[in-house]
Design an enzyme around this catalytic site. Sequence first.
Site, short mmCIF file in Angstrom:
data_model
loop_
_atom_site.label_atom_id
_atom_site.label_comp_id
_atom_site.label_asym_id
_atom_site.label_seq_id
_atom_site.Cartn_x
_atom_site.Cartn_y
_atom_site.Cartn_z
N LYS A 48 67.39 137.44 -78.87
CA LYS A 48 67.29 137.71 -80.31
C LYS A 48 68.40 136.94 -81.01
O LYS A 48 69.58 137.24 -80.86
CB LYS A 48 67.41 139.21 -80.59
CG LYS A 48 67.50 139.55 -82.08
CD LYS A 48 66.19 139.29 -82.78
CE LYS A 48 66.28 139.62 -84.27
NZ LYS A 48 67.05 138.63 -85.04
N GLU B 190 62.38 131.26 -85.70
CA GLU B 190 63.61 131.56 -86.42
C GLU B 190 64.42 130.28 -86.63
O GLU B 190 64.55 129.46 -85.72
CB GLU B 190 64.43 132.56 -85.60
CG GLU B 190 65.38 133.39 -86.42
CD GLU B 190 65.74 134.71 -85.71
OE1 GLU B 190 66.29 135.58 -86.38
OE2 GLU B 190 65.46 134.83 -84.51
N PHE C 34 59.11 131.59 -81.09
CA PHE C 34 58.92 132.65 -80.09
C PHE C 34 57.50 133.18 -80.02
O PHE C 34 57.18 133.99 -79.16
CB PHE C 34 59.89 133.81 -80.33
CG PHE C 34 60.03 134.27 -81.75
CD1 PHE C 34 58.98 134.84 -82.43
CD2 PHE C 34 61.24 134.12 -82.41
CE1 PHE C 34 59.12 135.28 -83.73
CE2 PHE C 34 61.40 134.55 -83.71
CZ PHE C 34 60.33 135.13 -84.38
N GLU D 45 72.38 137.97 -80.70
CA GLU D 45 72.38 139.27 -81.36
C GLU D 45 71.90 140.39 -80.44
O GLU D 45 72.30 141.53 -80.59
CB GLU D 45 71.51 139.21 -82.61
CG GLU D 45 71.58 140.44 -83.48
CD GLU D 45 70.67 140.35 -84.69
OE1 GLU D 45 70.95 141.05 -85.68
OE2 GLU D 45 69.69 139.59 -84.65
N ILE E 13 64.60 140.84 -77.82
CA ILE E 13 63.29 141.28 -78.31
C ILE E 13 62.41 141.56 -77.09
O ILE E 13 62.36 140.75 -76.15
CB ILE E 13 62.63 140.21 -79.20
CG1 ILE E 13 63.37 140.09 -80.53
CG2 ILE E 13 61.16 140.52 -79.44
CD1 ILE E 13 63.16 141.27 -81.47
N LYS F 298 63.16 145.86 -80.64
CA LYS F 298 64.40 145.09 -80.77
C LYS F 298 65.54 145.86 -80.14
O LYS F 298 65.71 147.05 -80.41
CB LYS F 298 64.68 144.82 -82.26
CG LYS F 298 65.97 144.07 -82.52
CD LYS F 298 66.02 143.48 -83.93
CE LYS F 298 65.86 144.52 -85.01
NZ LYS F 298 65.98 143.93 -86.36
#
Length: 419
Positions: free
Chosen positions: A151, A203, A232, A291, A294, A316
């Site tokens: 993520k 992203e 993704f 971060e 996922i 998440k």
Amino acid sequence: MLNHFPGHCSNNIFCFPPIESETKSGKKASWIICVQVVQHNTIIPITDEMFSTDVKDAVAEIFTKFFVEEGTVRISKMTRITEGKNLGKKNATTVVHQAFKDALSKYNRHARQKRGAHTNRGMIPPMLVKYFNIIPKTFFEEETDPIVQRKRNGVRAVACQQGDGSILLYSRTEKEFLGLDNIKKELKQLYLFIDVRVYLDGELYLHRKPLQWIAGQANAKTDSSELHFYVFDCFWSDQLQMPSNKRQQLLTNIFKQKEDLTFIHQVENFSVKNEDEALRLKAQFIKEGYEGAIVRNVNGPYEPGYNNYHSAHLAKLKPLLDAEFILVDYTQGKKGKDLGAILWVCELPNKKRFVVTPKHLTYADRYALFQKLTPALFKKHLYGKELTVEYAELSPKTGIPLQARAVGFREPINVLEII
């Protein structure tokens, strides 16, 4: 289920948003596709239950309306749906569900054909995550294992090719990114080798750069050409029911078509057999500077985020943050079981306010507290107290904690004793 589809109900008829175009004479034309349910020659209200259970003696009808400004409305013949598909199987559909799937397919196909004149240019809002730090057991109950991805704390972006061959790159809220020429140039090259109908979901990101900097670059008309596009997922507007594992296979095939890309990357997938393996990967990713993680249910369809819908096929995993905030007011939830249940209102140093859900109070306690707590009692016992709040992250736009839950007061207070 109705909120899975764009549009609204009026007089028991569900209409998708109008697809607009311009005639040769310069007049505005609108095409609308609608669904209605008929029982004993009467149009009846459409309910969510109809998507899981058939209604006796009811059929669904699909029709379109077309009109040009200052002209009359032309209504097509009805397409009647009398039974669902895949009956007796896990992916069986009811009459109503099948009608909506067929209507959505026609809507997306027509939208793509008219995309040059369509108000949102074929933008489909990306799929949003429902679960936070929870992996549903159903993810592991299927025949195949879920996948885990890194993520990144970046800016969501979806790419598609327009009818004229240009690249449209847009945000979660369907706002076009006007810069990012380095990424669009490579996307244009990639689309020469792949199905032009595919949407690439990913992203915008540059490792170890703060989100505020990334957002600034993404939204600039002229950027520094440093951002990368990490893809993704992918989807087709007329094949949204395609399961995630099939989409991932096709995404891998897409990236095999052109392997000399610099700014566009396929996100790496990791298969896991249980929650512990997923949590270990999350910890590894965080150490790497990401971060979190996922988790994707590989059997899940692509569910666009229409009306801010969050898909139950995504989870998440990321660390919770916590901090103390000043309690300044209280209120109640706005809908469903939260209506009448107390919520705390906290204030930031810049005077912006945000709502916090009590984490350790039952719904019964929250109902009782909202009913019995008076402004006078609140002011005497709670106003100005420091409340410890867990949250996922701060909004990059407002600085307000997102997914905020109240853990407790800094000084020991039993709020139920106050009432």
